[in-house]
Design an enzyme around this catalytic site. Sequence first.
Site, PDB file in Angstrom:
ATOM      1  N   CYS A  77     -46.497  12.285  41.123  1.00 39.80           N
ATOM      2  CA  CYS A  77     -46.725  12.536  39.703  1.00 39.80           C
ATOM      3  C   CYS A  77     -48.091  11.965  39.339  1.00 39.80           C
ATOM      4  CB  CYS A  77     -45.615  11.842  38.904  1.00 39.80           C
ATOM      5  SG  CYS A  77     -45.821  11.897  37.131  1.00 39.80           S
ATOM      6  N   CYS A 190     -52.847  18.998  39.998  1.00 45.18           N
ATOM      7  CA  CYS A 190     -51.579  19.014  39.263  1.00 45.18           C
ATOM      8  C   CYS A 190     -50.557  19.669  40.174  1.00 45.18           C
ATOM      9  CB  CYS A 190     -51.736  19.800  37.966  1.00 45.18           C
ATOM     10  SG  CYS A 190     -50.176  20.149  37.125  1.00 45.18           S
TER      11      CYS A 190
END
Lengths: 281, 281
Positions: A77, A190
């Site tokens: 993350c 991402c």
Amino acid sequence: MSTSDRSLPVAVFDSGVGGLTVLHECLVSLPHEDFLYLGDTARFPYGDRTPAQLAEFARELAGILLERGAKLLVVACNSATSAALPELRSELEREIPVVGVVRPESRLAAAATRNGRVGLIATPATVKSGAYAEALAEEAPAAELHAVASAELAPLIQAGGEVDHRTLACVEGACRPLKRAQVDTVILGCTHYPLVRPVLQRELGRRVTIVSSGEAIAAEVEARLRASGVENDEHRRGEYRFLATGDPEQFRRAGTRFLQLPIGSVEHVEVAAAGPGRKAA
Amino acid sequence: MSTSDRSLPVAVFDSGVGGLTVLHECLVSLPHEDFLYLGDTARFPYGDRTPAQLAEFARELAGILLERGAKLLVVACNSATSAALPELRSELEREIPVVGVVRPESRLAAAATRNGRVGLIATPATVKSGAYAEALAEEAPAAELHAVASAELAPLIQAGGEVDHRTLACVEGACRPLKRAQVDTVILGCTHYPLVRPVLQRELGRRVTIVSSGEAIAAEVEARLRASGVENDEHRRGEYRFLATGDPEQFRRAGTRFLQLPIGSVEHVEVAAAGPGRKAA
């Protein structure tokens, strides 16, 4: 619970289902290892949390995973990595190796670039954090980073459905400055972006090397397991399981697109509702 | 219509939507070229057609595409290639380069293998045709081909939905003899299979090179366009369009999974209902 036991799984956590693209690459590269994935879907998205909250969330999630036993921890993350990785590492690294995003893909990009021009596509928060610029500067001091912030791409992918003309327009917009800068390597900053990798590759051209967190982390996990001497026998077949802090069925449905492999049963785990230690804005 | 005009599209036909995995690779590799894809969904599947019918279908579809103008013709269909490619080529090759499946991926596999053991997963009809064994023997006379016929895998993929445990079991079954034979390269001998490539790669292991028709054909198309001097300027942006002999909306819905890029509008084209020259069984 000893964390140097090779029979333990590799634990992975993320704010939701995006990190499943990281798990995907790990499952393809390391089919002989077991994995335990925890998606904090109850508190997704992490984008507007304070660094202190993120650090608290990361500590809580790592605690849940370590209690069940793990031989390596992956923070899949971006938000949690930038806010909490150094702290998490200093707290846990004596017990267990901790791998986060940013550094592994910066290392791969540094190795891949031939002209020293590296592109980055990421969320505004990630670009603003400067984490990739810092990591790339350490890995390849002479390289230039050309960062493009996209606020739209991750939500468009998260919303699901077909790749449509809005997604295409968004990808085109993100790639335009990178093409102008003649980058030969692009980091997908991402975990959602691998779902539009073909669109990106068509837009950037086949000669541009695309580096995703997933493949970089899979390589890093393999190296770290080997360095710690806890890698499994390559002839065994690994298993993988899921924990979600939100609705398990929703996790399963949303996650399949990201994992591209069957998501069997998903177990619900409780976390503090608003997150312990939440700081009022 | 001159076929040596670089402004013309590359034409691709297939029995349905499977060939869209071939178009996908072409679109990613050759973003500066235009493509026109024709899916014969009205007469799908081709599996139980006679060679004479398949040759007739191929000639009809090629005729439709050439009438609209094309600078290269791709037969992205295993059944049509094995039944009709030599004939189609001898009829058309003076006018237009014709690229079929089988040969390009055999060439790539021959180049990729290090231990000379090449695997093939394909439908029973394709394995039985011996086309891959023949092509590989010409490309790499010393290589051994280990062919696995799967009747279930393509229909499971065609049916859509998530990769589930039936698909996993089917992939495991197909990979078992290939792993036993210690192949280091596997040809995906059906245009549907790239949709389960991650599952196959996990099962076979990262060290096994997987070769798909799509990437092989994209490389072949690029080489042939260059050899004919009709390749487009790399700085232009190509377009792609679709024709379907069946329901356009159904093509669009089914095709998106295979193309992984937006399918805009699809134009309906008529073909002979049962196929001209159909031979009674």
